[in-house]
Write an enzyme that holds these catalytic residues in place. Structure first.
Site, PDB file in Angstrom:
ATOM      1  N   HIS A 282       6.912 -13.005  14.642  1.00 50.94           N
ATOM      2  CA  HIS A 282       6.692 -13.955  13.550  1.00 50.94           C
ATOM      3  C   HIS A 282       5.581 -14.942  13.872  1.00 50.94           C
ATOM      4  O   HIS A 282       4.935 -15.451  12.971  1.00 50.94           O
ATOM      5  CB  HIS A 282       7.999 -14.645  13.178  1.00 50.94           C
ATOM      6  CG  HIS A 282       8.868 -13.736  12.394  1.00 50.94           C
ATOM      7  ND1 HIS A 282       8.620 -13.459  11.068  1.00 50.94           N
ATOM      8  CD2 HIS A 282       9.918 -12.988  12.748  1.00 50.94           C
ATOM      9  CE1 HIS A 282       9.503 -12.594  10.652  1.00 50.94           C
ATOM     10  NE2 HIS A 282      10.310 -12.283  11.644  1.00 50.94           N
TER      11      HIS A 282
ATOM     12  N   ASP B  42      -9.049  12.392  -1.672  1.00 46.40           N
ATOM     13  CA  ASP B  42      -8.821  13.834  -1.658  1.00 46.40           C
ATOM     14  C   ASP B  42      -9.254  14.484  -2.960  1.00 46.40           C
ATOM     15  O   ASP B  42      -9.705  15.633  -2.954  1.00 46.40           O
ATOM     16  CB  ASP B  42      -7.340  14.138  -1.368  1.00 46.40           C
ATOM     17  CG  ASP B  42      -7.070  14.077   0.118  1.00 46.40           C
ATOM     18  OD1 ASP B  42      -7.851  14.680   0.874  1.00 46.40           O
ATOM     19  OD2 ASP B  42      -6.108  13.402   0.520  1.00 46.40           O
TER      20      ASP B  42
ATOM     21  N   CYS C  87      -5.302   4.701  -5.943  1.00 46.36           N
ATOM     22  CA  CYS C  87      -5.109   4.148  -4.594  1.00 46.36           C
ATOM     23  C   CYS C  87      -6.132   4.686  -3.598  1.00 46.36           C
ATOM     24  O   CYS C  87      -6.090   4.346  -2.423  1.00 46.36           O
ATOM     25  CB  CYS C  87      -3.687   4.391  -4.107  1.00 46.36           C
ATOM     26  SG  CYS C  87      -3.269   6.125  -3.963  1.00 46.36           S
TER      27      CYS C  87
ATOM     28  N   GLU D   9      -4.185  13.945  -6.524  1.00 45.52           N
ATOM     29  CA  GLU D   9      -5.302  14.041  -5.574  1.00 45.52           C
ATOM     30  C   GLU D   9      -5.791  15.476  -5.412  1.00 45.52           C
ATOM     31  O   GLU D   9      -6.586  15.763  -4.522  1.00 45.52           O
ATOM     32  CB  GLU D   9      -4.932  13.408  -4.230  1.00 45.52           C
ATOM     33  CG  GLU D   9      -3.660  13.926  -3.611  1.00 45.52           C
ATOM     34  CD  GLU D   9      -3.272  13.175  -2.342  1.00 45.52           C
ATOM     35  OE1 GLU D   9      -4.114  12.502  -1.744  1.00 45.52           O
ATOM     36  OE2 GLU D   9      -2.101  13.306  -1.942  1.00 45.52           O
TER      37      GLU D   9
HETATM   38  C1  PEP Z   1      -6.529   9.665  -1.305  1.00 42.73           C
HETATM   39  O1  PEP Z   1      -6.579  10.856  -1.005  1.00 42.73           O
HETATM   40  O2  PEP Z   1      -7.318   9.111  -2.098  1.00 42.73           O
HETATM   41  C2  PEP Z   1      -5.498   8.806  -0.705  1.00 42.73           C
HETATM   42  C3  PEP Z   1      -5.297   7.573  -1.105  1.00 42.73           C
HETATM   43  O3  PEP Z   1      -4.774   9.330   0.328  1.00 42.73           O
HETATM   44  P1  PEP Z   1      -5.344   9.472   1.833  1.00 42.73           P
HETATM   45  O4  PEP Z   1      -6.674   8.781   1.879  1.00 42.73           O
HETATM   46  O5  PEP Z   1      -4.339   8.858   2.725  1.00 42.73           O
HETATM   47  O6  PEP Z   1      -5.430  10.950   1.983  1.00 42.73           O
HETATM   48 MG    MG Z   2      -4.962  11.803   0.054  1.00 39.22          MG
END
Ligand code: PEP
Ligand code: MG
Length: 539
Positions: free
Chosen positions: A188, A453, A500, A429
């Site tokens: 912490h 991906d 993401c 992806e």
């Molecule tokens: C992606 O493929 O965009 C993703 C967020 O997963 P990683 O980069 O962990 O493969």
């Molecule tokens: Mg990925």
């Protein structure tokens, strides 16, 4: 000039004089006690006083470091009431007729050793909590409440270790940075240092006290302490410091502000993390939730499969520290570039197109099941969602959901709590998933587009191959079209959709993403405020 290496816990910089902090002000002697009842009452009074102090510290921390971090003092209050801890100390006073200070010290040492012996980073951080409580009780009992060192001028604190209580009690105006010989990155104190944005490095090993009072540059970015720097190092420090100040200004301007365009279009900004130790940065950068917890990093950090319990504690910690905000945990994405020996995966010609992520999980349910159970169990402690990676077909979703339902049935039968309505979503992806997103949407609660991906598989370009970088174009119209199409298909079925992959933080596309109707962007924590700035500048 002397350079000392450590582990960085707060990526900030400072320069100033070193101050060696004395942490052994609370030594305890064993004394024989005749009035054990009186001694037990003295211990109880000390507990009450400690609780009152912790309540004040909680209020202080609330204003300085926010609710999530201030919670540590509530946890300490709960620990003080813990039957095992409290009971063991009272029993020792009664049975061994010893003074309360000694009983507290002896019992705490036993608890600390038990926690430390687990070797688990989370439990080791709990050991430091027990140490903090024990020091507080002993200070109260012995009337030595000024264990805390008084700081007379701003300095870099150098200590063996620091407890969260000591950290919060210090006058922040006088602390330029922290250097500790020991400590864990998820302790912490490390967390508080990060959320206060105080430059800090830990695990330096013992530093000679002869350096007390010397000038040093503490570089929390590279994890170094440079004692008696030369003029080149000092001028580099000033350049870096100026850049850092600019970032701080951005933080002050944007923290707490909505992610909203001028015309009122809103979008969530969440954070990508790899372990609970990233949380301080998530909180200090004001993320609305966790959009991608890459759970495979828990596996990569081990030499054998992490147990269900080990995983449960990590997911629970993240869920609790996010206080009801969404925490999307992606089930393990092992394979391709993330190979792990103990998975015993066969050698492959084309690992990126091989045995990876959901394909491993569905082929080997003994590996997948503990993760699903751990996630479900942790869902009782916060707002956890499950996200399945590398999906290509409806069949994969249905099979994974069957495993999740079976785990739910087991937990129900055991009487173990979990969130019956836990959201299950998928990563988009692969081009296949994007193209049939209209067919997949009815079976899931959300989509999150993994553009890293998606670019690799759409353009048939290895994302690991640096020579192909000029060809690796995430702005390719095929990718942009797939994103737009995926959003439309999700919305047709009333499902939300986020991004993401790295493209989420590309501010040259933010306007397009908002126009497409993307609901959430999940980025690494340092990108959050920049993205917010961009969104707020749009019409
Ligand atoms: C992606 O493929 O965009 C993703 C967020 O997963 P990683 O980069 O962990 O493969
Ligand atoms: Mg990925």
């Amino acid at each position: 000039m002397v350079e000392i290496k450590g582990k960085s816990v707060c990526k900030a910089l400072t320069m100033g004089k070193l101050h060696f902090y004395n942490t052994d002000g609370c030594a305890v002697k064993r004394q024989k006690i005749d009035d054990t009842h009186g001694e037990t009452m003295r211990f109880r009074d000390a507990c009450q006083k400690a609780k009152a102090e912790l309540s004040d510290l909680y209020q202080k921390a609330l204003t300085e470091v926010g609710e999530a971090n201030a919670q540590i003092f509530q946890i300490h209050m709960m620990m003080l009431e813990d039957e095992d801890y409290h009971g063991a100390i009272s029993a020792m006073i009664l049975n061994n007729r010893v003074n309360a200070e000694y009983a507290v010290s002896y019992t705490s040492d036993l608890f600390i050793k038990t926690f430390e012996d687990t070797g688990d980073e989370y439990m080791m951080a709990r050991a430091s909590d027990v140490r903090d409580i024990s020091n507080r009780l002993i200070a109260i009992l012995s009337g030595n409440e000024t264990c805390a060192n008084t700081l007379t001028h701003p300095c870099i604190i150098v200590a063996d270790d620091l407890t969260p209580g000591e950290t919060v009690q210090m006058d922040k105006e006088k602390i330029l940075g922290f250097v500790t010989f020991g400590g864990s990155t998820s302790s912490h104190t490390a967390i508080l240092a990060r959320s206060l944005n105080i430059p800090a490095i830990i695990g330096t090993g013992i530093i000679d006290t002869d350096f007390d009072g010397e000038t040093a540059i503490l570089d929390g970015i590279n994890g170094t302490l440079c004692i008696n720097p030369d003029h080149v190092q000092i001028s580099n420090y000033h350049i870096q410091k100026e850049q850092e100040e600019k970032r701080k200004e951005l933080l002050a301007e944007l923290k707490g502000k909505p992610n909203e365009t001028k015309s009122g279009k809103k979008i969530d900004i969440f954070a990508n993390i790899g372990s609970p130790s990233d949380l301080a940065s998530v909180i200090s950068n004001d993320a609305g939730g966790i959009g991608l917890f890459r759970s495979e990093f828990l596996y990569l950090a081990k030499n054998t499969f992490p147990t269900e319990d080990e995983q449960f504690f990590k997911y629970k910690e993240v869920a609790e520290r996010m206080f009801g905000k969404k925490v999307i945990v992606r089930t393990m994405d092992i394979g391709a570039d993330k190979k792990i020996d103990y998975f015993n995966l066969p050698a492959e010609e084309n690992p990126a197109m091989g045995y990876r992520a959901i394909r491993i999980c569905l082929s080997n349910t003994d590996v997948f099941r503990p993760q699903v159970r751990a996630l479900l169990r942790a869902s009782a402690y916060g707002n956890i969602s499950i996200m399945l990676p590398m999906i290509c077909s409806l069949r994969e979703i249905l099979e994974a959901k069957k495993i999740i339902e079976a785990a739910k049935a087991e937990l129900r039968a055991e009487g173990t709590p979990f969130n019956e309505n836990i959201e299950v979503g998928i990563m988009i992806e692969t081009p296949a998933a994007a193209l049939i997103s209209d067919m997949l949407a009815p079976e899931v609660d959300f989509f999150s587009i993994g553009t890293n991906d998606l670019t690799q598989y759409t353009l048939a370009i290895d994302r690991q191959n640096q020579h192909l970088e000029p060809f690796f174009d995430p702005h390719h119209p095929a990718i942009i079209r797939m994103i737009e199409m995926t959003v439309q298909n999700a919305h047709k079925h009333g499902k939300w959709v986020g991004i993401c992959g790295e493209l989420a933080s590309d501010t040259s596309l933010t306007e397009d993403f908002i126009r497409f109707g993307v609901d959430e962007l999940s980025v690494s924590p340092p990108h959050i405020l920049n993205l917010r700035k961009k969104i707020r500048s749009l019409d």
